[in-house]
Design a protein around this motif. Sequence first.
Motif, short mmCIF file in Angstrom:
data_model
loop_
_atom_site.label_atom_id
_atom_site.label_comp_id
_atom_site.label_asym_id
_atom_site.label_seq_id
_atom_site.Cartn_x
_atom_site.Cartn_y
_atom_site.Cartn_z
N LEU A 196 -13.50 3.07 38.14
CA LEU A 196 -14.86 2.58 38.82
C LEU A 196 -15.23 3.51 39.86
O LEU A 196 -14.47 4.56 40.49
N ILE A 197 -16.73 3.51 39.98
CA ILE A 197 -17.16 4.26 40.99
C ILE A 197 -17.82 3.37 42.01
O ILE A 197 -18.80 2.65 41.49
N PHE A 198 -17.66 3.37 43.42
CA PHE A 198 -18.34 2.49 44.23
C PHE A 198 -19.43 3.53 44.90
O PHE A 198 -19.18 4.69 45.19
N THR B 3 -21.12 1.11 32.01
CA THR B 3 -22.42 0.90 32.19
C THR B 3 -23.13 2.56 31.97
O THR B 3 -22.38 3.52 32.07
N THR B 4 -24.38 2.17 31.92
CA THR B 4 -25.12 3.49 31.40
C THR B 4 -25.06 4.54 32.64
O THR B 4 -25.47 5.68 32.11
N SER B 5 -25.05 4.18 33.61
CA SER B 5 -25.14 4.99 34.86
C SER B 5 -23.92 5.87 35.10
O SER B 5 -23.82 6.56 36.14
N TYR B 6 -22.78 5.21 34.64
CA TYR B 6 -21.28 5.84 34.97
C TYR B 6 -21.54 7.42 34.91
O TYR B 6 -21.01 8.02 35.86
N SER B 7 -21.58 7.94 33.58
CA SER B 7 -21.43 9.14 33.52
C SER B 7 -22.33 10.07 34.32
O SER B 7 -22.04 10.91 34.78
N SER B 8 -23.52 9.64 34.38
CA SER B 8 -24.44 10.32 35.07
C SER B 8 -24.21 10.55 36.34
O SER B 8 -24.45 11.51 37.46
#
Length: 481
Positions: free
Chosen positions: A29-31, A3-8
């Motif tokens: 994953l990031i919850f 997803t585009t928001s993962y790195s930010s």
Amino acid sequence: MSTTSYSSLLLSSISNTRFTTPSTTKPLLIFTPTLESHIQASVFCSRYYRLSLRVRSGGHDLEGLSYQSPAHQPFIVLDLTNFRSVTVDIELGTAWVQAGATIGDLYYHIASKSSTFGFPAGTCSTVGVGGHISGGGVGTLVRKYGLAADNVMDVRFVDVNGRILDKDSMGEDLFWAVRGGGAASFGVVASWKLRLVPVPQTVTRFNISKTSLDGAIDLIDKWQHIAHNLTEDLYLEMTIQTLTNGSKGVEIIFNGLFLGNSSGLLLVMGQKFPELGVGVKDCEEMSWVQSVMSFSFFPTDSPLEILLDRTLQQRATFKAKSDYVVNPIPRGAIKNLWNSLMEVDAAAITFEPYGGKMAEIPESQLPFPHRKGSLFNILYVVAWSPDNSTGTNVSECENQICWIRRLYKNMAPYVSKYPRAAYVNYRDLDLGGRINESYSMAEVWGRKYFKSNFRRLALVKGEVDPDNFFGNEQSIPPLLV
């Protein structure tokens, strides 16, 4: 990860950019929970898929264990960035604060409702309260009111079985362990109930710089004999650092907070530390929350909302280590410290005074044991510039880390012994630690952080998380009896 928001999101709260290189192991994953039930679900899912779960409240952990795995094991991050509400009750003098709130969030909400209440936590506004309080939490009010953890009244906590527990339902031992023993070893803190502390309408700040031409060695020597014995209304830390103006050299900064007006401060300094030469021109009277801004390097006339701004996160590539001092350091060793800073471009050695309230609290009252007899804590930090193309500069990194390790080794004769103590919130993997190591192996580093409290922490871990689901390279190992 796609997803585009993962790195930010991953990079959003990382303060030590040493762990943002291509070789750094990243979470699968990031919850980002907004409800306690989301935290419960993350625990259930992670256990079902047999994945390690790491909890991040602020991202300031000095070795990055909340968002990376030095052992390169697959893991998931439970990022509490959206779990940040703060509810202040001035009549009761309490606050409920969710674990993803920052210290700045907490201070903002307190100051919005009262000019005569504060809280004894740290000085960096973007630090997350979840990890800060669970490791102890030292700040400018430590000599007056103790640690942040000393002022915890209750907790909302998700255990390995997904149950939501509070002080009464979790039992005395677990409630003891999470207040200073590193709560991420035992489960997930959802929120803390805090006891607010009274602060005067007017406090006084001063910040004075000295060089070797001003007799800095004599001033350092005098400080270490008196700082822990000053009135508990005065917090006076000092930092020996490389010059920040780009030129080669070393200076010392004396950074003070007095819970009272300038005339009271000048009276104390005139009696106890006249050599420093603090005068009326050096004193700035302000509110307590303005002193919070000042210690966070914000202008004191900034709007209160600046404390909520997480984009002001301080970022650097650095390595840190810590010590406790129980007897004053000989002048020769002080000179060596001063001279060693001439060898690097960007480094600082900060001395944080104890005494006062800290000397009155028994070592065993909480897991944090550094109480009576600890004159001050030392934080050593060295920083360097990464290579923009790779995110790291290997030779520079090796040189600076070798420098700080050599400095640390040279300080061994002058600091605490048996064990040589360290502060768990200044996490240091040089002390040891790896995933799923035995209690006897973990004692090597565990006793440095917790002294004789380490065994009790391991017994609690054995009861509440015997399979070490909440494990990382320096988590408390389960001791089964």
